[in-house]
Every structure is written in structure tokens, then in C-alpha cells.
Design a protein around this motif. Structure first.
Motif, PDB file in Angstrom:
ATOM      1  N   ALA A   1     -12.496  -3.610 -12.767  1.00  0.00           N
ATOM      2  CA  ALA A   1     -12.823  -2.087 -13.545  1.00  0.00           C
ATOM      3  C   ALA A   1     -13.855  -1.944 -12.470  1.00  0.00           C
ATOM      4  O   ALA A   1     -13.749  -0.867 -13.395  1.00  0.00           O
ATOM      5  N   VAL A   2     -14.573  -0.885 -11.567  1.00  0.00           N
ATOM      6  CA  VAL A   2     -14.965  -0.134 -11.725  1.00  0.00           C
ATOM      7  C   VAL A   2     -14.214   0.803 -10.091  1.00  0.00           C
ATOM      8  O   VAL A   2     -13.505  -0.853  -9.417  1.00  0.00           O
ATOM      9  N   ASP A   3     -14.643   1.338  -9.305  1.00  0.00           N
ATOM     10  CA  ASP A   3     -14.455   2.661  -8.744  1.00  0.00           C
ATOM     11  C   ASP A   3     -15.160   2.391  -7.967  1.00  0.00           C
ATOM     12  O   ASP A   3     -14.889   2.549  -6.284  1.00  0.00           O
TER      13      ASP A   3
ATOM     14  N   ILE B   1     -14.873   4.771 -12.914  1.00  0.00           N
ATOM     15  CA  ILE B   1     -16.666   3.969 -13.374  1.00  0.00           C
ATOM     16  C   ILE B   1     -17.828   4.085 -12.365  1.00  0.00           C
ATOM     17  O   ILE B   1     -16.683   3.244 -11.101  1.00  0.00           O
TER      18      ILE B   1
ATOM     19  N   ARG C   1     -14.430  -4.396 -17.944  1.00  0.00           N
ATOM     20  CA  ARG C   1     -12.593  -4.413 -18.488  1.00  0.00           C
ATOM     21  C   ARG C   1     -12.056  -3.676 -19.748  1.00  0.00           C
ATOM     22  O   ARG C   1     -11.033  -2.763 -19.173  1.00  0.00           O
TER      23      ARG C   1
ATOM     24  N   PRO D   1      -8.657   5.066 -18.993  1.00  0.00           N
ATOM     25  CA  PRO D   1      -8.095   5.009 -17.943  1.00  0.00           C
ATOM     26  C   PRO D   1      -8.445   6.092 -17.330  1.00  0.00           C
ATOM     27  O   PRO D   1      -8.697   5.580 -15.741  1.00  0.00           O
TER      28      PRO D   1
ATOM     29  N   ARG E   1     -12.519   0.071 -18.562  1.00  0.00           N
ATOM     30  CA  ARG E   1     -11.928   0.228 -18.611  1.00  0.00           C
ATOM     31  C   ARG E   1     -10.178   0.597 -18.854  1.00  0.00           C
ATOM     32  O   ARG E   1     -10.110   1.878 -18.880  1.00  0.00           O
TER      33      ARG E   1
END
Length: 362
Positions: free
Chosen positions: A53-55, A36, A25, A32, A28
Motif C-alpha cells: 500500500a505504500v511506496d 504514497i 490499502r 492508484p 492505494r
């Protein structure tokens, strides 16, 4: 234009993912605008999505080579001290690598893996310290997860949250990643049988390779076979189950970190590894840790002698105390009460106080 991308390596298990949530986090928040990607076991992708926190997740396990990912602005090693994990990421040719320093990778100018003042370091704090050295601002207490909702599953929803199989149950989890951390099933069964006799509903969980131990606990405790959920809960099922549980009883393993993430009361059995390194954050009264104070090999092929010093009576006493302290418990009240208690936190970790330190990454 190619989307700026960041790859984070944490190709380990459930508990490893959950202890890395504050570090993920922090990445992230600081970056921004970047996509990720987390390199982790494919089975953990749904829980990785819950972190916010991740895509996406690049399927990975251990230190096997990663497939080509295309242009990569930044790689972050949250996997290990190196040098092997450093080399796995270097093979992808990122513009920059953030990692702990290692003498065999001299051009990585990160902090040392061991804490600067010696002593024990919690796994959560270790990775936050690494990122802080690079100018990030991680919060080690940022461990909570949202309860999976109806959009997290293809199964037909029955309510606003993902259906829990046993809301308000005591969850007993006899498995662990290595034999050294597995308390005997017979002792889990004694605890489960006593709590069932007290009037609690008890369910048993386990992964696909832990069904034999779970079945033994279920049979010896005299539980309904339908309360053996081993091999039948995917990661989001397990998260929902723990989030709505009354109590979790387990060893030093991933489901204990889920109890931390959902502030669900737990009784945690530690053997070769001290809870100061892998246990719940200090001061959270909902989590009761049992440890004989002995260290050993966490990858040993037999139950650790220190773990075996913990008796069924010890665990039962801790479980009953936890249940008694939750009088009038419903499946969410423990989390709400913990959040309102001003509980102790892991020590804050602050990034390097240099303006623009992250400018080259943003």
C-alpha cells in the motif's frame, strides 16, 4: 513534473501499523496514480512494504515534527484524534488533510472520532470508518500479509520463502508495550515448559529491550538457550517466524496482529483493554482470546489485575486445545484452512455513495 504525493501518518508501533493495513490499502486503491509515503518508525519500513500500500516510509515516531517533504497533495491522519497529530501534518502544508473532526481544528470537516452509535469500536473499523466518510471504500477484513520472500532480505536465501528460524514451532512472546499488558514471565515459562514436555518445539521472542524477560522465560522453562530468539529477529524475520509457526502465545501486542495477518493459530492474553477493540477479527476460530472482562489503564506501570486473573493453567488449556485442533498441522495449513472456512468478518464499511466524491483527490 512533480509526482503527485500523499503522506499518511501512523507513527506508532507494530500492532498499530497492522491494524491500519485495510485503511492504507483503501487509499492505494482509490488513488492508484499517487506516490504514497507512510510516516512511521523506520524499523517498520520492511513490513510496510509487505502491505503493498505504500511506496516509501518517512522515518517518524510519535508526534515529533516531520521533516519537510516538498509539495504534498494530500495528508491522511491515521495516527490519532487530534489536534496535535493534525498540526504535525498541517505543518507540511498539504493541499488537503483527511482526519477526524476536532473542535480545535474547525476547518477539518471529518467524522467524529467516537462511533456514532456509541459502544466499542475495533481499531481496524475506526480508521476504515474515517476513510469511508471521505468516500473511500475500505475492507476491514483486508488484513493478510504475504510471507516475506528472498527479495525481502539481504541474507542468503535457503528456499522460496525467507528462511524461518523455527518452522512449526510454538512461539512464546512475553513482552508488550507497557507493564500493564505484560503477563508475568514465570507464567509464560510454566506454559512453555509444559508444551515442551508435550513434545512441541518452543521458541521465545522479544525485541531488543525485551531480552531479559525472554531469557528468564527460556531459563525457567528449561529450553535450549538457542531457542531464545529475542533481540535477534528483525521485523521480516519475525513475520516469517509467525507465518510458519504452529501457534503464537502472547499478550495484547504487535506479534498477535502478525498472527492475524498470517492466520496463524494464537492464544492471546488481554488485560486492561478489551479484545473487542484490539483483538483479532471476530469469528476466526484459530485465535483464542483470554480476557477476565475487567478494564484498566493500558499504560499502567504494573501488570493489570484483570490480566493477572488469567492463570498459567488457563493459557495451557487454550494452547493445547489450539494444537489439538490443528492435527497434522504443517506451517501453512492453518492459514489455508482459515481461508476456506468462510470465517466471520468485521462489518463492511462502505464509502459515501456520491459519484465523483473522490474526484478532487484523484
Amino acid at each position: 513534473m512533480t509526482e503527485p504525493r500523499v503522506l499518511v501518518l501512523r507513527a506508532l508501533g507494530l500492532g498499530d501499523l497492522l491494524t491500519a493495513v485495510p485503511a492504507l490499502r483503501a487509499v492505494r486503491r482509490a488513488l492508484p496514480g499517487r506516490r504514497i509515503t507512510l510516516a512511521a518508525p523506520a524499523a517498520l519500513a520492511p513490513l510496510a512494504g509487505l502491505t503493498g500500500a505504500v511506496d516509501d516510509v518517512l522515518p517518524a515516531r510519535g508526534l515529533r515534527p516531520l521533516p519537510p517533504t516538498g509539495p504534498l497533495d494530500l495528508a491522511v491522519n491515521l495516527h490519532g484524534r487530534g489536534p496535535r497529530s493534525h498540526r504535525v501534518l498541517r505543518a507540511l502544508r498539504p493541499r488537503r488533510l483527511l482526519a477526524f473532526a476536532h473542535p480545535r481544528v474547525p476547518d477539518v470537516a471529518g467524522p467524529p472520532f467516537d462511533p456514532p452509535h456509541g459502544g466499542e469500536e475495533h481499531e481496524v473499523a475506526r480508521w476504515c470508518r474515517m476513510l469511508a466518510a471521505y468516500g473511500f471504500d475500505p475492507d476491514p477484513d483486508d488484513l493478510d500479509l504475504p510471507v516475506p520472500d528472498r527479495s525481502s532480505t539481504s541474507a542468503p536465501p535457503t528456499g522460496p520463502d525467507r528462511p524461518a528460524r523455527a518452522p512449526g514451532a510454538v512461539v512464546v512472546h512475553p513482552g508488550a508495550g507497557s507493564p500493564a499488558r505484560r503477563w508475568p514471565p514465570e507464567r509464560f515459562a510454566r506454559v512453555a515448559a509444559a508444551l515442551r514436555a508435550d513434545g512441541a518445539r518452543v521458541v521465545v521472542t522479544g525485541g531488543p529491550d525485551e531480552t531479559a524477560a525472554a531469557a528468564r522465560v527460556t531459563a525457567l522453562a528449561g529450553l535450549d538457550p538457542r531457542d531464545d530468539l529475542s533481540g535477534r529477529t528483525d521485523p521480516l524475520d519475525l513475520a516469517a517466524l509467525v507465518a510458519h509457526a504452529r501457534l503464537v502465545i502472547c499478550g495484547d501486542t504487535g506479534i498477535g496482529h502478525l498472527a492475524t495477518a498470517y492466520r496463524t493459530p494464537s492464544v492471546l492474553l488481554f488485560g486492561p483493554t478489551p479484545p473487542a477493540v484490539w483483538g483479532p477479527p471476530p469469528g476466526r476460530a484459530a485465535h483464542r482470546v483470554l480476557w477476565a472482562g475487567r478494564r484498566g489503564d493500558p499504560h499502567g506501570r504494573e501488570p493489570d489485575p484483570g490480566l493477572l486473573e488469567i492463570s498459567a493453567a488457563d493459557v495451557l488449556d487454550a494452547a493445547r486445545a489450539a494444537l489439538d485442533s490443528e492435527g497434522g498441522h504443517d506451517e501453512t495449513s492453518a492459514r489455508r484452512r482459515d481461508r476456506g472456512r468462510g470465517l466471520s468478518r468485521l462489518a463492511p464499511v462502505r464509502g459515501a455513495a456520491r459519484p465523483g466524491h473522490l474526484g478532487r483527490l484523484r
